[in-house]
Design a protein around this motif. Sequence first.
Motif, mmCIF file in Angstrom:
data_model
loop_
_atom_site.group_PDB
_atom_site.id
_atom_site.type_symbol
_atom_site.label_atom_id
_atom_site.label_comp_id
_atom_site.label_asym_id
_atom_site.label_seq_id
_atom_site.Cartn_x
_atom_site.Cartn_y
_atom_site.Cartn_z
ATOM 1 N N ALA A 60 -4.482 0.837 1.545
ATOM 2 C CA ALA A 60 -4.796 2.131 0.925
ATOM 3 C C ALA A 60 -3.709 3.149 1.234
ATOM 4 N N HIS A 61 -3.176 3.116 2.458
ATOM 5 C CA HIS A 61 -2.135 4.085 2.803
ATOM 6 C C HIS A 61 -0.855 3.778 2.029
ATOM 7 N N MET A 109 -4.304 4.896 12.684
ATOM 8 C CA MET A 109 -4.664 4.015 11.581
ATOM 9 C C MET A 109 -4.779 2.581 12.076
ATOM 10 N N GLU A 110 -5.739 1.843 11.543
ATOM 11 C CA GLU A 110 -5.901 0.439 11.895
ATOM 12 C C GLU A 110 -5.442 -0.438 10.735
ATOM 13 N N PRO A 111 -5.177 -1.734 10.995
ATOM 14 C CA PRO A 111 -4.626 -2.618 9.967
ATOM 15 C C PRO A 111 -5.380 -2.638 8.645
ATOM 16 N N GLY A 112 -6.689 -2.539 8.697
ATOM 17 C CA GLY A 112 -7.472 -2.574 7.475
ATOM 18 C C GLY A 112 -7.208 -1.407 6.536
ATOM 19 N N GLN A 113 -6.556 -0.361 7.027
ATOM 20 C CA GLN A 113 -6.260 0.817 6.210
ATOM 21 C C GLN A 113 -4.861 0.778 5.604
ATOM 22 N N ALA A 114 -4.093 -0.262 5.915
ATOM 23 C CA ALA A 114 -2.695 -0.324 5.482
ATOM 24 C C ALA A 114 -2.542 -0.315 3.964
ATOM 25 N N ASP A 149 2.552 8.644 -4.186
ATOM 26 C CA ASP A 149 2.118 9.807 -4.972
ATOM 27 C C ASP A 149 3.195 10.878 -5.150
ATOM 28 N N GLY A 150 4.395 10.647 -4.619
ATOM 29 C CA GLY A 150 5.484 11.597 -4.812
ATOM 30 C C GLY A 150 5.656 12.597 -3.696
ATOM 31 N N ASN A 151 4.728 12.606 -2.732
ATOM 32 C CA ASN A 151 4.800 13.583 -1.651
ATOM 33 C C ASN A 151 5.414 13.039 -0.360
ATOM 34 N N TRP A 152 5.679 11.730 -0.319
ATOM 35 C CA TRP A 152 6.106 11.095 0.923
ATOM 36 C C TRP A 152 7.579 10.708 0.926
ATOM 37 N N ALA A 153 8.210 10.873 2.099
ATOM 38 C CA ALA A 153 9.589 10.405 2.307
ATOM 39 C C ALA A 153 9.581 9.025 2.949
ATOM 40 N N GLY A 154 8.569 8.784 3.801
ATOM 41 C CA GLY A 154 8.478 7.487 4.465
ATOM 42 C C GLY A 154 7.624 7.557 5.713
ATOM 43 N N CYS A 155 7.564 6.450 6.433
ATOM 44 C CA CYS A 155 6.744 6.372 7.647
ATOM 45 C C CYS A 155 7.419 5.509 8.706
ATOM 46 N N SER A 156 7.153 5.864 9.951
ATOM 47 C CA SER A 156 7.467 4.994 11.076
ATOM 48 C C SER A 156 6.195 4.201 11.351
ATOM 49 N N VAL A 157 6.343 2.939 11.737
ATOM 50 C CA VAL A 157 5.176 2.083 11.918
ATOM 51 C C VAL A 157 5.227 1.420 13.292
ATOM 52 N N THR A 158 4.128 1.536 14.032
ATOM 53 C CA THR A 158 4.065 0.919 15.349
ATOM 54 C C THR A 158 2.817 0.048 15.465
ATOM 55 N N MET A 159 2.523 -0.410 16.706
ATOM 56 C CA MET A 159 1.383 -1.323 16.896
ATOM 57 C C MET A 159 0.075 -0.664 16.462
ATOM 58 N N PRO A 160 -0.832 -1.416 15.868
ATOM 59 C CA PRO A 160 -0.780 -2.841 15.530
ATOM 60 C C PRO A 160 -0.529 -3.081 14.042
ATOM 61 N N PHE A 193 1.644 -3.933 7.036
ATOM 62 C CA PHE A 193 2.231 -3.283 5.854
ATOM 63 C C PHE A 193 3.168 -4.188 5.067
ATOM 64 N N VAL A 194 3.604 -5.276 5.660
ATOM 65 C CA VAL A 194 4.592 -6.151 5.014
ATOM 66 C C VAL A 194 4.174 -6.591 3.607
ATOM 67 N N PRO A 195 2.924 -7.040 3.383
ATOM 68 C CA PRO A 195 2.542 -7.500 2.038
ATOM 69 C C PRO A 195 2.493 -6.397 0.983
ATOM 70 N N HIS A 196 2.529 -5.145 1.417
ATOM 71 C CA HIS A 196 2.351 -4.038 0.485
ATOM 72 C C HIS A 196 3.671 -3.350 0.118
ATOM 73 N N MET A 197 4.794 -3.931 0.535
ATOM 74 C CA MET A 197 6.111 -3.394 0.206
ATOM 75 C C MET A 197 6.615 -3.995 -1.102
ATOM 76 N N ASP A 198 7.438 -3.231 -1.824
ATOM 77 C CA ASP A 198 8.064 -3.738 -3.037
ATOM 78 C C ASP A 198 9.314 -4.546 -2.715
ATOM 79 N N GLU A 199 9.954 -4.188 -1.599
ATOM 80 C CA GLU A 199 11.155 -4.917 -1.178
ATOM 81 C C GLU A 199 11.222 -4.905 0.342
ATOM 82 N N LEU A 200 11.702 -5.999 0.907
ATOM 83 C CA LEU A 200 11.836 -6.127 2.358
ATOM 84 C C LEU A 200 13.281 -6.442 2.711
#
Length: 202
Positions: free
Chosen positions: A45-46, A38-43, A52-63, A68-75
């Motif tokens: 949408a992902h 995945m590239e930054p421009g897809q962050a 949607d209820g199907n995800w537990a979470g994600c590990s995130v690496t470069m780049p 993803f920081v702006p798309h979090m509800d809490e940091l």
Amino acid sequence: MKQAAVLGHPISHSKSPVLHRAAYQLLGAPISYSAIDMEPGQAKAHARSLRDGNWAGCSVTMPLKDAFVPHMDELSARVQRLGALNTIVVREDGTLYGENTDIDGLVQALADFGLTGSTQAMILGSGNTALAAIEAAAELGVKELTLIVRSASRATYAVQLAKALGLQTSVREISSIDTAMASTLGAMPLVFSTLPPRAADA
């Protein structure tokens, strides 16, 4: 079964799927784990799809660590300070929590080899992973830090963070690691390489 994945570009080299699947099997956790290129421009949408209820979470690496920081509800406080995350937790109510466990991983990896402190350190690179290395260096008691970068102008935030953490910081701009530089690396008690895979092998 919930989904989880490591996100990055490129991502085919990642060992995360093997490690996480083994851990989830050992823990008896019903979570599938894959690698998604995945590239930054897809962050954005992902991040939306994670709700949607199907995800537990994600590990995130470069780049993607800052994408993803702006798309979090809490940091976490760390992510707010660093401006970079490596973990997205999808809570039961669908909200997204951003955390950075890179610092813990770096400090613990060094402890496993018997290094629990150092007054000097060098970091290769100045990107998002380097920011975690700077904070890890501070936790290890480093007082003098050298950043080895290709462009000093791109290291401004890294220098600001290091100084805010009380580290005496110098920046060396180089285009490649030559014999003289290798000798300098060898004399340094602690070196973090935050370069892409294989970039520092020589």
